[in-house]
Design a protein around this motif. Structure first.
Motif, short mmCIF file in Angstrom:
data_model
loop_
_atom_site.label_atom_id
_atom_site.label_comp_id
_atom_site.label_asym_id
_atom_site.label_seq_id
_atom_site.Cartn_x
_atom_site.Cartn_y
_atom_site.Cartn_z
N GLU A 205 0.86 -1.19 0.00
CA GLU A 205 0.00 0.00 0.00
C GLU A 205 0.89 1.24 0.00
OE1 GLU A 205 -3.28 2.31 2.85
OE2 GLU A 205 -2.46 0.36 3.45
N VAL A 206 0.66 2.14 -0.93
CA VAL A 206 1.48 3.34 -1.06
C VAL A 206 0.62 4.57 -0.79
CG1 VAL A 206 2.91 4.74 -2.58
CG2 VAL A 206 2.99 2.25 -2.74
N ILE A 207 1.10 5.43 0.10
CA ILE A 207 0.43 6.70 0.39
C ILE A 207 1.38 7.83 0.01
CG2 ILE A 207 -0.51 8.20 2.20
CD1 ILE A 207 -1.36 5.69 3.69
N GLU A 208 0.94 8.69 -0.89
CA GLU A 208 1.74 9.83 -1.33
C GLU A 208 1.25 11.08 -0.62
OE1 GLU A 208 3.23 11.47 -5.62
OE2 GLU A 208 1.07 11.33 -5.33
N GLN A 209 2.14 11.70 0.15
CA GLN A 209 1.77 12.91 0.89
C GLN A 209 3.03 13.70 1.22
OE1 GLN A 209 -0.08 15.10 1.99
NE2 GLN A 209 -2.18 14.40 1.75
N SER A 210 2.84 14.85 1.82
CA SER A 210 3.98 15.64 2.28
C SER A 210 4.54 15.01 3.56
CB SER A 210 3.56 17.08 2.53
OG SER A 210 2.47 17.15 3.42
N SER A 211 5.78 15.37 3.89
CA SER A 211 6.47 14.74 5.02
C SER A 211 5.72 14.91 6.34
CB SER A 211 7.88 15.31 5.17
OG SER A 211 8.72 14.85 4.15
N ASP A 212 5.12 16.08 6.56
CA ASP A 212 4.44 16.29 7.84
C ASP A 212 3.27 15.32 8.03
OD1 ASP A 212 3.24 17.58 5.71
OD2 ASP A 212 2.44 19.22 6.91
N HIS A 213 2.51 15.07 6.97
CA HIS A 213 1.41 14.11 7.06
C HIS A 213 1.94 12.68 7.24
CE1 HIS A 213 -0.97 17.44 5.39
NE2 HIS A 213 -2.02 16.80 5.87
N LEU A 214 2.99 12.33 6.51
CA LEU A 214 3.53 10.98 6.59
C LEU A 214 4.13 10.70 7.96
CD1 LEU A 214 5.24 10.68 3.08
CD2 LEU A 214 3.03 9.75 3.80
N LEU A 215 4.79 11.68 8.56
CA LEU A 215 5.36 11.49 9.90
C LEU A 215 4.27 11.22 10.92
CD1 LEU A 215 8.02 14.32 9.74
CD2 LEU A 215 8.53 11.89 10.03
N ALA A 216 3.13 11.89 10.78
CA ALA A 216 2.01 11.65 11.69
C ALA A 216 1.49 10.22 11.52
CB ALA A 216 0.90 12.66 11.44
N LEU A 217 1.39 9.76 10.28
CA LEU A 217 0.93 8.38 10.02
C LEU A 217 1.92 7.36 10.55
CD1 LEU A 217 -0.47 8.76 6.38
CD2 LEU A 217 -1.79 8.59 8.51
N LEU A 218 3.22 7.65 10.40
CA LEU A 218 4.25 6.74 10.91
C LEU A 218 4.19 6.68 12.42
CD1 LEU A 218 6.62 4.98 9.87
CD2 LEU A 218 8.13 6.92 10.34
N GLU A 219 3.99 7.82 13.06
CA GLU A 219 3.89 7.85 14.52
C GLU A 219 2.67 7.08 15.01
OE1 GLU A 219 4.18 11.14 18.15
OE2 GLU A 219 3.84 11.81 16.09
N GLN A 220 1.58 7.12 14.25
CA GLN A 220 0.36 6.41 14.60
C GLN A 220 0.41 4.93 14.18
OE1 GLN A 220 -2.61 8.69 12.52
NE2 GLN A 220 -2.08 10.56 13.62
N LYS A 221 1.54 4.51 13.63
CA LYS A 221 1.76 3.13 13.19
C LYS A 221 0.81 2.73 12.07
CE LYS A 221 3.89 1.57 17.48
NZ LYS A 221 4.01 0.51 18.48
N LYS A 222 0.45 3.71 11.25
CA LYS A 222 -0.35 3.43 10.06
C LYS A 222 0.52 3.24 8.83
CE LYS A 222 -4.42 5.85 11.83
NZ LYS A 222 -5.36 6.99 11.64
N LEU A 223 1.84 3.42 9.01
CA LEU A 223 2.82 3.13 7.98
C LEU A 223 3.91 2.26 8.57
CD1 LEU A 223 3.38 6.65 6.33
CD2 LEU A 223 2.04 4.75 5.38
N ASP A 224 4.53 1.42 7.75
CA ASP A 224 5.68 0.64 8.19
C ASP A 224 6.96 1.45 8.02
OD1 ASP A 224 4.29 -1.85 8.80
OD2 ASP A 224 3.93 -1.96 6.65
N ILE A 225 7.08 2.11 6.89
CA ILE A 225 8.21 2.99 6.62
C ILE A 225 7.71 4.17 5.80
CG2 ILE A 225 9.89 1.11 6.63
CD1 ILE A 225 9.96 1.25 3.60
N MET A 226 8.51 5.24 5.76
CA MET A 226 8.19 6.36 4.89
C MET A 226 9.45 6.88 4.23
SD MET A 226 7.69 9.78 7.25
CE MET A 226 8.36 10.89 5.99
#
Length: 325
Positions: free
Chosen positions: A136-157
């Protein structure tokens, strides 16, 4: 004050059904609505909430006439509950895929520059080895991706830090710098000029990243450096397709990562403007949560990303040398 909760008492007393209750109440802010969603009677749900709060030793929600707002400590518990439920859902999905012959699931976030070449190439490489790996690929700006990574909704960014606090939360492995280009379409009147005064840029419409995104913040600073205000005639978007359509159909200006528009620059659809308004390249890389072991597929994907960028760098360097020979 009641005694502190121990880890043993927490594990013995709190169940996933309790976490589901906390999450559902946090989303609905209403006892009746939460009971309906969980297929429970309201008295049964109310008793379960009292039992959970007794286990924690403090109230999770304020009982207000028309809603149930989280307490300060309740907010902390809600974040834990939602993260735990998200992880449990991912675990169930992974087990089901593995049981059915798959290779698990990988959730990757990427900034816009990475999704142009780096990310697709790595995906193609890992899919060649593991065709049944779900990505699953999510394309976004770094600030949004960091929030998703912190919430464990991403494995890596793939991106960069936007705030100092992230250094304590995540590890960063650099990939490559991200150069930017100031561009217009091939028929734009500014293309006839050998050197463009930055003041003239404000006479034309712009396509900009939205306020608050890291790229926009940097561009606002660049405007200040050359002494011009933010162009008032503008459209804001994060969609690459919208950027390209607007640039190609109207005399608009944009500052974009060069990797995203390499094909358009090569074909001549877009042209770089000779102007002192510039953004210096910033390095982006692979961001992962600290002190957390990656899955085998995630580790392999990171290795493929780093190796792919290294090889591409060698190819570009060799190409430059060859062209100068």
């Amino acid at each position: 004050m009641p005694p502190d909760m121990t880890h043993s008492s927490f594990c013995n007393g709190i169940r996933y059904k309790h976490l589901m209750l906390i999450d559902t109440l946090a989303r609905t802010r209403n006892m009746h609505a939460a009971a309906t969603r969980m297929s429970l009677t309201q008295p049964a749900l109310s008793k379960m909430l009292r039992d959970v709060e007794q286990q924690f030793g403090f109230a999770l929600f304020e009982r207000l006439p028309r809603s149930m707002s989280p307490t300060e400590l309740g907010d902390h518990v809600i974040r834990f509950a939602q993260n735990a439920l998200a992880e449990s859902q991912q675990f169930v999905d992974q087990v089901n895929r593995l049981r059915n012959g798959g290779h698990g699931c990988l959730r990757v976030g990427g900034i816009f520059a990475s999704t142009a070449q780096v990310l697709p190439q790595a995906i193609a490489a890992i899919k060649a080895r593991y065709p049944l790996l779900s990505i699953e690929v999510i394309e976004q700006s770094s600030d949004h991706l960091l929030a998703l990574l912190e919430q464990k909704k991403l494995d890596i960014m793939i991106g960069r830090f936007t705030d100092e606090r992230f250094h304590a939360l995540f590890d960063f492995q650099p990939l490559e710098p991200e150069p930017f280009s100031l561009v217009v379409n091939h028929s734009h009147p500014l293309n006839t000029q050998v050197s463009i005064d930055p003041a003239a840029l404000g006479d034309w419409p712009w396509v900009l990243y939205p306020v608050g995104t890291p790229i926009r913040d940097r561009l606002e600073q660049a405007f200040k450096v050359v002494g011009i205000p933010t162009p008032p005639d503008s459209v804001e978007t994060v969609s690459m397709s919208v950027f390209l359509q607007l640039l190609q159909s109207a005399p608009m200006i944009a500052m974009l990562p060069r990797s995203m528009i390499a094909a358009q620059l090569t074909s001549g659809l877009l042209k770089e403007l000779p102007c002192s308004l510039t953004l210096s390249p910033l390095e982006y890389g692979v961001v992962t949560r600290k002190d957390e072991t990656l899955s085998a597929s995630a580790r392999l994907f990171v290795d493929i990303l780093i190796e792919g960028v290294r090889r591409r760098g060698e190819y570009v360097t060799w190409g430059d040398r060859f062209s100068c020979a």
